[in-house]
Design a protein around this motif. Structure first.
Motif, PDB file in Angstrom:
ATOM      1  N   GLY A  85     -14.112   7.531   2.226  1.00  0.00           N
ATOM      2  CA  GLY A  85     -12.945   6.795   1.744  1.00  0.00           C
ATOM      3  C   GLY A  85     -12.215   6.094   2.859  1.00  0.00           C
ATOM      4  O   GLY A  85     -12.748   5.808   3.917  1.00  0.00           O
ATOM      5  N   GLY A  86     -10.970   5.863   2.651  1.00  0.00           N
ATOM      6  CA  GLY A  86     -10.181   5.195   3.664  1.00  0.00           C
ATOM      7  C   GLY A  86     -10.150   3.702   3.521  1.00  0.00           C
ATOM      8  O   GLY A  86      -9.794   3.005   4.451  1.00  0.00           O
ATOM      9  N   GLY A  87     -10.515   3.177   2.358  1.00  0.00           N
ATOM     10  CA  GLY A  87     -10.526   1.740   2.163  1.00  0.00           C
ATOM     11  C   GLY A  87      -9.224   1.228   1.571  1.00  0.00           C
ATOM     12  O   GLY A  87      -8.511   1.946   0.882  1.00  0.00           O
ATOM     13  N   TYR A  88      -8.914  -0.005   1.874  1.00  0.00           N
ATOM     14  CA  TYR A  88      -7.746  -0.690   1.335  1.00  0.00           C
ATOM     15  C   TYR A  88      -8.247  -1.707   0.322  1.00  0.00           C
ATOM     16  O   TYR A  88      -9.250  -2.371   0.544  1.00  0.00           O
ATOM     17  N   SER A  89      -7.535  -1.849  -0.774  1.00  0.00           N
ATOM     18  CA  SER A  89      -7.929  -2.792  -1.812  1.00  0.00           C
ATOM     19  C   SER A  89      -6.695  -3.556  -2.277  1.00  0.00           C
ATOM     20  O   SER A  89      -5.666  -2.946  -2.585  1.00  0.00           O
ATOM     21  N   TYR A  90      -6.799  -4.883  -2.295  1.00  0.00           N
ATOM     22  CA  TYR A  90      -5.690  -5.743  -2.719  1.00  0.00           C
ATOM     23  C   TYR A  90      -6.169  -6.612  -3.870  1.00  0.00           C
ATOM     24  O   TYR A  90      -7.124  -7.362  -3.728  1.00  0.00           O
ATOM     25  N   ARG A  91      -5.511  -6.509  -5.019  1.00  0.00           N
ATOM     26  CA  ARG A  91      -5.810  -7.376  -6.158  1.00  0.00           C
ATOM     27  C   ARG A  91      -4.854  -8.562  -6.117  1.00  0.00           C
ATOM     28  O   ARG A  91      -3.649  -8.387  -6.036  1.00  0.00           O
ATOM     29  N   ILE A  92      -5.412  -9.778  -6.202  1.00  0.00           N
ATOM     30  CA  ILE A  92      -4.667 -11.008  -6.015  1.00  0.00           C
ATOM     31  C   ILE A  92      -4.665 -11.816  -7.316  1.00  0.00           C
ATOM     32  O   ILE A  92      -5.712 -11.959  -7.952  1.00  0.00           O
ATOM     33  N   ASN A  93      -3.499 -12.375  -7.690  1.00  0.00           N
ATOM     34  CA  ASN A  93      -3.443 -13.206  -8.893  1.00  0.00           C
ATOM     35  C   ASN A  93      -3.807 -14.656  -8.567  1.00  0.00           C
ATOM     36  O   ASN A  93      -4.080 -14.992  -7.419  1.00  0.00           O
ATOM     37  N   TRP A  94      -3.773 -15.524  -9.566  1.00  0.00           N
ATOM     38  CA  TRP A  94      -4.224 -16.914  -9.418  1.00  0.00           C
ATOM     39  C   TRP A  94      -3.334 -17.753  -8.523  1.00  0.00           C
ATOM     40  O   TRP A  94      -3.734 -18.814  -8.055  1.00  0.00           O
ATOM     41  N   LEU A  95      -2.111 -17.295  -8.263  1.00  0.00           N
ATOM     42  CA  LEU A  95      -1.209 -18.035  -7.391  1.00  0.00           C
ATOM     43  C   LEU A  95      -1.166 -17.447  -5.988  1.00  0.00           C
ATOM     44  O   LEU A  95      -0.358 -17.854  -5.167  1.00  0.00           O
ATOM     45  N   GLY A  96      -2.030 -16.474  -5.693  1.00  0.00           N
ATOM     46  CA  GLY A  96      -2.083 -15.880  -4.360  1.00  0.00           C
ATOM     47  C   GLY A  96      -1.160 -14.691  -4.192  1.00  0.00           C
ATOM     48  O   GLY A  96      -1.049 -14.154  -3.087  1.00  0.00           O
ATOM     49  N   GLY A  97      -0.510 -14.261  -5.235  1.00  0.00           N
ATOM     50  CA  GLY A  97       0.409 -13.124  -5.161  1.00  0.00           C
ATOM     51  C   GLY A  97      -0.314 -11.797  -5.326  1.00  0.00           C
ATOM     52  O   GLY A  97      -1.389 -11.707  -5.914  1.00  0.00           O
ATOM     53  N   LEU A  98       0.295 -10.763  -4.801  1.00  0.00           N
ATOM     54  CA  LEU A  98      -0.276  -9.424  -4.861  1.00  0.00           C
ATOM     55  C   LEU A  98       0.005  -8.809  -6.222  1.00  0.00           C
ATOM     56  O   LEU A  98       1.155  -8.706  -6.649  1.00  0.00           O
ATOM     57  N   VAL A  99      -1.056  -8.390  -6.924  1.00  0.00           N
ATOM     58  CA  VAL A  99      -0.910  -7.715  -8.205  1.00  0.00           C
ATOM     59  C   VAL A  99      -0.804  -6.219  -7.975  1.00  0.00           C
ATOM     60  O   VAL A  99       0.077  -5.553  -8.511  1.00  0.00           O
ATOM     61  N   ASP A 100      -1.705  -5.689  -7.152  1.00  0.00           N
ATOM     62  CA  ASP A 100      -1.766  -4.248  -6.922  1.00  0.00           C
ATOM     63  C   ASP A 100      -2.422  -4.007  -5.572  1.00  0.00           C
ATOM     64  O   ASP A 100      -3.326  -4.737  -5.178  1.00  0.00           O
ATOM     65  N   ALA A 101      -1.963  -2.967  -4.882  1.00  0.00           N
ATOM     66  CA  ALA A 101      -2.563  -2.598  -3.601  1.00  0.00           C
ATOM     67  C   ALA A 101      -2.862  -1.114  -3.608  1.00  0.00           C
ATOM     68  O   ALA A 101      -2.012  -0.308  -3.987  1.00  0.00           O
ATOM     69  N   ASN A 102      -4.072  -0.771  -3.216  1.00  0.00           N
ATOM     70  CA  ASN A 102      -4.461   0.630  -3.069  1.00  0.00           C
ATOM     71  C   ASN A 102      -4.717   0.892  -1.598  1.00  0.00           C
ATOM     72  O   ASN A 102      -5.611   0.292  -0.997  1.00  0.00           O
ATOM     73  N   THR A 103      -3.911   1.767  -1.017  1.00  0.00           N
ATOM     74  CA  THR A 103      -4.059   2.103   0.395  1.00  0.00           C
ATOM     75  C   THR A 103      -4.280   3.595   0.512  1.00  0.00           C
ATOM     76  O   THR A 103      -3.744   4.374  -0.276  1.00  0.00           O
ATOM     77  N   PRO A 104      -5.090   4.031   1.486  1.00  0.00           N
ATOM     78  CA  PRO A 104      -5.322   5.461   1.637  1.00  0.00           C
ATOM     79  C   PRO A 104      -4.086   6.154   2.194  1.00  0.00           C
ATOM     80  O   PRO A 104      -3.305   5.569   2.942  1.00  0.00           O
ATOM     81  N   ARG A 105      -3.932   7.382   1.826  1.00  0.00           N
ATOM     82  CA  ARG A 105      -2.844   8.187   2.353  1.00  0.00           C
ATOM     83  C   ARG A 105      -3.324   8.887   3.621  1.00  0.00           C
ATOM     84  O   ARG A 105      -4.495   9.239   3.741  1.00  0.00           O
ATOM     85  N   GLN A 106      -2.396   9.104   4.533  1.00  0.00           N
ATOM     86  CA  GLN A 106      -2.767   9.824   5.749  1.00  0.00           C
ATOM     87  C   GLN A 106      -2.968  11.284   5.374  1.00  0.00           C
ATOM     88  O   GLN A 106      -2.121  11.902   4.733  1.00  0.00           O
ATOM     89  N   ALA A 107      -4.099  11.831   5.765  1.00  0.00           N
ATOM     90  CA  ALA A 107      -4.400  13.213   5.445  1.00  0.00           C
ATOM     91  C   ALA A 107      -3.504  14.143   6.247  1.00  0.00           C
ATOM     92  O   ALA A 107      -3.138  13.865   7.371  1.00  0.00           O
ATOM     93  N   ALA A 108      -3.156  15.251   5.613  1.00  0.00           N
ATOM     94  CA  ALA A 108      -2.340  16.256   6.317  1.00  0.00           C
ATOM     95  C   ALA A 108      -3.206  16.862   7.434  1.00  0.00           C
ATOM     96  O   ALA A 108      -4.416  17.038   7.271  1.00  0.00           O
ATOM     97  N   PRO A 109      -2.588  17.209   8.553  1.00  0.00           N
ATOM     98  CA  PRO A 109      -3.370  17.805   9.629  1.00  0.00           C
ATOM     99  C   PRO A 109      -3.939  19.155   9.213  1.00  0.00           C
ATOM    100  O   PRO A 109      -3.321  19.906   8.471  1.00  0.00           O
ATOM    101  N   LEU A 110      -5.144  19.416   9.685  1.00  0.00           N
ATOM    102  CA  LEU A 110      -5.780  20.702   9.358  1.00  0.00           C
ATOM    103  C   LEU A 110      -5.097  21.824  10.121  1.00  0.00           C
ATOM    104  O   LEU A 110      -4.650  21.645  11.267  1.00  0.00           O
ATOM    105  N   PRO A 111      -5.024  22.994   9.515  1.00  0.00           N
ATOM    106  CA  PRO A 111      -4.427  24.132  10.243  1.00  0.00           C
ATOM    107  C   PRO A 111      -5.327  24.552  11.394  1.00  0.00           C
ATOM    108  O   PRO A 111      -6.551  24.420  11.305  1.00  0.00           O
ATOM    109  N   PRO A 112      -4.753  25.056  12.462  1.00  0.00           N
ATOM    110  CA  PRO A 112      -5.593  25.454  13.603  1.00  0.00           C
ATOM    111  C   PRO A 112      -6.457  26.648  13.247  1.00  0.00           C
ATOM    112  O   PRO A 112      -6.058  27.530  12.494  1.00  0.00           O
ATOM    113  N   GLU A 113      -7.691  26.588  13.728  1.00  0.00           N
ATOM    114  CA  GLU A 113      -8.613  27.687  13.482  1.00  0.00           C
ATOM    115  C   GLU A 113      -8.447  28.743  14.569  1.00  0.00           C
ATOM    116  O   GLU A 113      -8.339  28.432  15.731  1.00  0.00           O
ATOM    117  N   THR A 114      -8.438  29.985  14.146  1.00  0.00           N
ATOM    118  CA  THR A 114      -8.293  31.072  15.126  1.00  0.00           C
ATOM    119  C   THR A 114      -9.510  31.929  15.167  1.00  0.00           C
ATOM    120  O   THR A 114     -10.345  31.957  14.330  1.00  0.00           O
TER     121      THR A 114
END
Length: 114
Positions: A85-114
């Motif tokens: 994953g990690g892809g960005y997607s922008y849906r554009i209308n006929w006038l060049g305006g943004l209809v919808d944007a899908n952006t990845p969320r930053q993953a939470a850091p993993l807990p340290p392994e002991t």
């Protein structure tokens, strides 16, 4: 029939013709290349702000025709050195305006392994 009844219809038709002419002038100067370049630059800004892994470049973006009547293009961007994953997607209308944007969320850091 009285002419007074047709005055609102004529005014509405003139208003719609003016709006159509205005949008036609706006649409006349927009090319697919301009739109793809604009949203590739937006991708660079979104990627830098999100903190997602990978090095973003404008060449990471590609466009395809949209589906449905409201979407003209779908610009999809993904850093070349990321997996899955990690892809960005922008849906554009006929006038060049943004209809919808899908952006990845930053993953939470993993807990340290002991």
């Amino acid at each position: 029939m009285r002419i007074a009844y047709w005055i609102p219809v004529a005014l509405l038709a003139l208003m719609l013709a003016g709006i159509g002419f205005r949008y036609g002038l706006i649409r006349q100067g927009i090319t697919e290349t301009d739109v793809i370049t604009l949203y590739a630059q937006k991708y660079l800004a979104d990627h830098a702000a999100s903190g997602v892994a990978g090095i973003a470049q404008t060449s990471d973006c590609a466009a395809r025709p949209g589906s449905g009547i409201w979407t003209w293009l779908v610009v999809t961007c993904r850093p070349a050195n990321t997996l899955g994953g990690g892809g960005y997607s922008y849906r554009i209308n006929w006038l060049g305006g943004l209809v919808d944007a899908n952006t990845p969320r930053q993953a939470a850091p993993l807990p340290p392994e002991t």
